[in-house]
Scaffold this motif. Structure first.
Motif, PDB file in Angstrom:
ATOM      1  N   LEU A 103      10.572   3.363  -4.990  1.00 11.61           N
ATOM      2  CA  LEU A 103       9.700   4.189  -5.823  1.00 11.61           C
ATOM      3  C   LEU A 103      10.460   5.446  -6.220  1.00 11.61           C
ATOM      4  O   LEU A 103      10.918   6.200  -5.349  1.00 11.61           O
ATOM      5  N   VAL A 104      10.612   5.670  -7.529  1.00 11.80           N
ATOM      6  CA  VAL A 104      11.434   6.784  -8.019  1.00 11.80           C
ATOM      7  C   VAL A 104      10.699   7.542  -9.120  1.00 11.80           C
ATOM      8  O   VAL A 104       9.702   7.071  -9.671  1.00 11.80           O
ATOM      9  N   GLN A 105      11.229   8.711  -9.417  1.00 14.19           N
ATOM     10  CA  GLN A 105      10.765   9.498 -10.553  1.00 14.19           C
ATOM     11  C   GLN A 105      11.981   9.903 -11.368  1.00 14.19           C
ATOM     12  O   GLN A 105      12.935  10.476 -10.831  1.00 14.19           O
ATOM     13  N   ASP A 115       0.678   6.770 -11.018  1.00 16.37           N
ATOM     14  CA  ASP A 115       0.255   8.113 -10.611  1.00 16.37           C
ATOM     15  C   ASP A 115      -0.377   8.056  -9.225  1.00 16.37           C
ATOM     16  O   ASP A 115      -1.186   7.165  -8.932  1.00 16.37           O
ATOM     17  N   LEU A 116       0.011   9.010  -8.373  1.00 14.37           N
ATOM     18  CA  LEU A 116      -0.569   9.124  -7.031  1.00 14.37           C
ATOM     19  C   LEU A 116      -1.159  10.518  -6.869  1.00 14.37           C
ATOM     20  O   LEU A 116      -0.419  11.509  -6.885  1.00 14.37           O
ATOM     21  N   ARG A 140       0.783  17.456  -0.889  1.00 13.39           N
ATOM     22  CA  ARG A 140      -0.452  18.081  -1.349  1.00 13.39           C
ATOM     23  C   ARG A 140      -0.447  18.337  -2.850  1.00 13.39           C
ATOM     24  O   ARG A 140      -1.235  19.138  -3.351  1.00 13.39           O
ATOM     25  N   THR A 141       0.441  17.665  -3.563  1.00 17.54           N
ATOM     26  CA  THR A 141       0.505  17.773  -5.017  1.00 17.54           C
ATOM     27  C   THR A 141       0.456  16.381  -5.632  1.00 17.54           C
ATOM     28  O   THR A 141       0.839  15.390  -4.999  1.00 17.54           O
ATOM     29  N   ASP A 142      -0.026  16.301  -6.861  1.00 13.22           N
ATOM     30  CA  ASP A 142      -0.063  15.026  -7.568  1.00 13.22           C
ATOM     31  C   ASP A 142       1.355  14.577  -7.912  1.00 13.22           C
ATOM     32  O   ASP A 142       2.203  15.389  -8.288  1.00 13.22           O
ATOM     33  N   LEU A 143       1.600  13.286  -7.806  1.00 16.16           N
ATOM     34  CA  LEU A 143       2.875  12.697  -8.210  1.00 16.16           C
ATOM     35  C   LEU A 143       2.589  11.792  -9.395  1.00 16.16           C
ATOM     36  O   LEU A 143       1.854  10.808  -9.273  1.00 16.16           O
ATOM     37  N   PRO A 191       0.835  -1.207   0.000  1.00 15.33           N
ATOM     38  CA  PRO A 191       0.000   0.000   0.000  1.00 15.33           C
ATOM     39  C   PRO A 191       0.873   1.261   0.000  1.00 15.33           C
ATOM     40  O   PRO A 191       1.819   1.371   0.792  1.00 15.33           O
ATOM     41  N   LEU A 192       0.570   2.203  -0.877  1.00 16.90           N
ATOM     42  CA  LEU A 192       1.290   3.467  -0.976  1.00 16.90           C
ATOM     43  C   LEU A 192       0.372   4.614  -0.583  1.00 16.90           C
ATOM     44  O   LEU A 192      -0.836   4.565  -0.802  1.00 16.90           O
ATOM     45  N   LYS A 193       0.949   5.686  -0.037  1.00 14.24           N
ATOM     46  CA  LYS A 193       0.193   6.901   0.250  1.00 14.24           C
ATOM     47  C   LYS A 193       1.041   8.114  -0.082  1.00 14.24           C
ATOM     48  O   LYS A 193       2.194   8.215   0.369  1.00 14.24           O
ATOM     49  N   ASN A 194       0.471   9.006  -0.874  1.00 12.74           N
ATOM     50  CA  ASN A 194       1.121  10.274  -1.205  1.00 12.74           C
ATOM     51  C   ASN A 194       0.962  11.218  -0.016  1.00 12.74           C
ATOM     52  O   ASN A 194      -0.149  11.616   0.323  1.00 12.74           O
ATOM     53  N   LEU A 195       2.063  11.586   0.608  1.00  9.90           N
ATOM     54  CA  LEU A 195       2.020  12.440   1.798  1.00  9.90           C
ATOM     55  C   LEU A 195       2.036  13.925   1.454  1.00  9.90           C
ATOM     56  O   LEU A 195       1.940  14.763   2.347  1.00  9.90           O
TER      57      LEU A 195
END
Length: 277
Positions: free
Chosen positions: A256-258, A224-225, A149-152, A143-147
């Motif tokens: 997890l990378v970009q 996408d998160l 306030r912007t889209d990743l 399970p992942l969570k974007n911490l």
């Protein structure tokens, strides 16, 4: 987060040391003293320890504080505990922490460290169920969570599969294959999925990996998160009959990378070990 501060006192008695702390923002707005907590602890397991009052300055947008501590004889370690209740607005935010220690006005330590805020959390629970038999899928869920306030967008997963000796932990990496089956791959297939169909992880499974390597690796995505949103990544692996299971432990590492023109930015990582039999 905890930063270790190590000391060595060769004298016959404890001595007093004065610590000066400076925290400056990196890629984020000015820091507010009521959103940050600083402490010095002898044991991080027991909590953040003695609190350090923070004030604005001396640099623009930064915070500072001082503390006096007794340094015992011999070698010792204190832990700087830094916490905040503010939300991360965007990936790449962080702080620069400088700690300067003086004894009777003489500087005995001066340390600076940059700390990036965690942008994505990933949960990798302990797994006690062994790997399935040859030719049968074994699944792992993350399970992942974007911490922030912007889209990743456009995130990729760097996946590494391998084996370590014995029950794992700090044991050395070993080959997942038996000596008699070095000409076969340890995994016949490795696949991933987020919210769609299962897809193969390029470079893993089916003989694509280097057979003599102690681990195999591949990269999958894109993922996408949404801002402060959640997503689950599932990985499944199918071992081959060539895998040697006795006195070994499996290990899966997910990062997890970009990737863009400026380079690679790491957002989260997880490591999970699992019994092979």
């Amino acid at each position: 987060m905890y930063l270790p501060l190590r000391f060595k006192n060769d004298g016959d008695a404890p001595f007093g040391a004065r610590f000066e702390f400076r925290i400056t923002p990196l890629h984020q707005p000015a820091l507010k003293s009521d959103q940050w907590q600083l402490g010095v602890s002898a044991d991080p397991v027991k909590g953040p320890g003695t609190p350090v009052a923070l004030a604005t300055g001396p640099g623009a947008g930064g915070l500072s504080g001082t503390a006096s501590l007794k340094v015992p004889r011999g070698s010792s370690t204190r832990y700087l505990a830094l916490g905040s209740d503010r939300s991360v607005d965007q990936a790449g935010e962080g702080v620069r922490v400088n700690v300067r220690a003086t004894v009777k006005g003489k500087v005995v330590e001066n340390v600076t460290q940059d700390i990036d805020f965690l942008a994505v959390s990933v949960n990798a629970p302990e797994r006690k169920k062994p790997l399935e038999k040859a030719g049968t899928w074994t699944e792992f869920a993350y399970p992942l969570k974007n911490l922030t306030r912007t889209d990743l967008r456009g995130l990729q997963g760097d996946l590494v599969l391998g084996c370590v000796g014995g029950s794992g932990g700090l044991a050395d990496q070993v080959s997942c294959m038996s000596d008699d089956d070095r000409d076969q791959p340890p995994f016949t297939a490795v696949e991933w999925r987020a919210d769609g169909d299962w897809k193969p992880v390029p470079g893993m499974g089916g003989g694509q990996e280097k057979k003599t390597a102690p681990q195999v690796a591949g990269t999958f995505g894109e993922i996408d998160l949404p801002a402060q949103g959640s997503q689950e990544i599932r990985i499944r692996i199918k071992p081959s009959a060539a895998m040697e299971r006795e006195d070994k432990t499996g290990r899966l590492m997910l990062t997890l990378v970009q990737r863009d023109k400026s380079g690679v930015r790491q957002y989260a990582d997880a490591q999970q070990e699992f019994p092979l039999s």
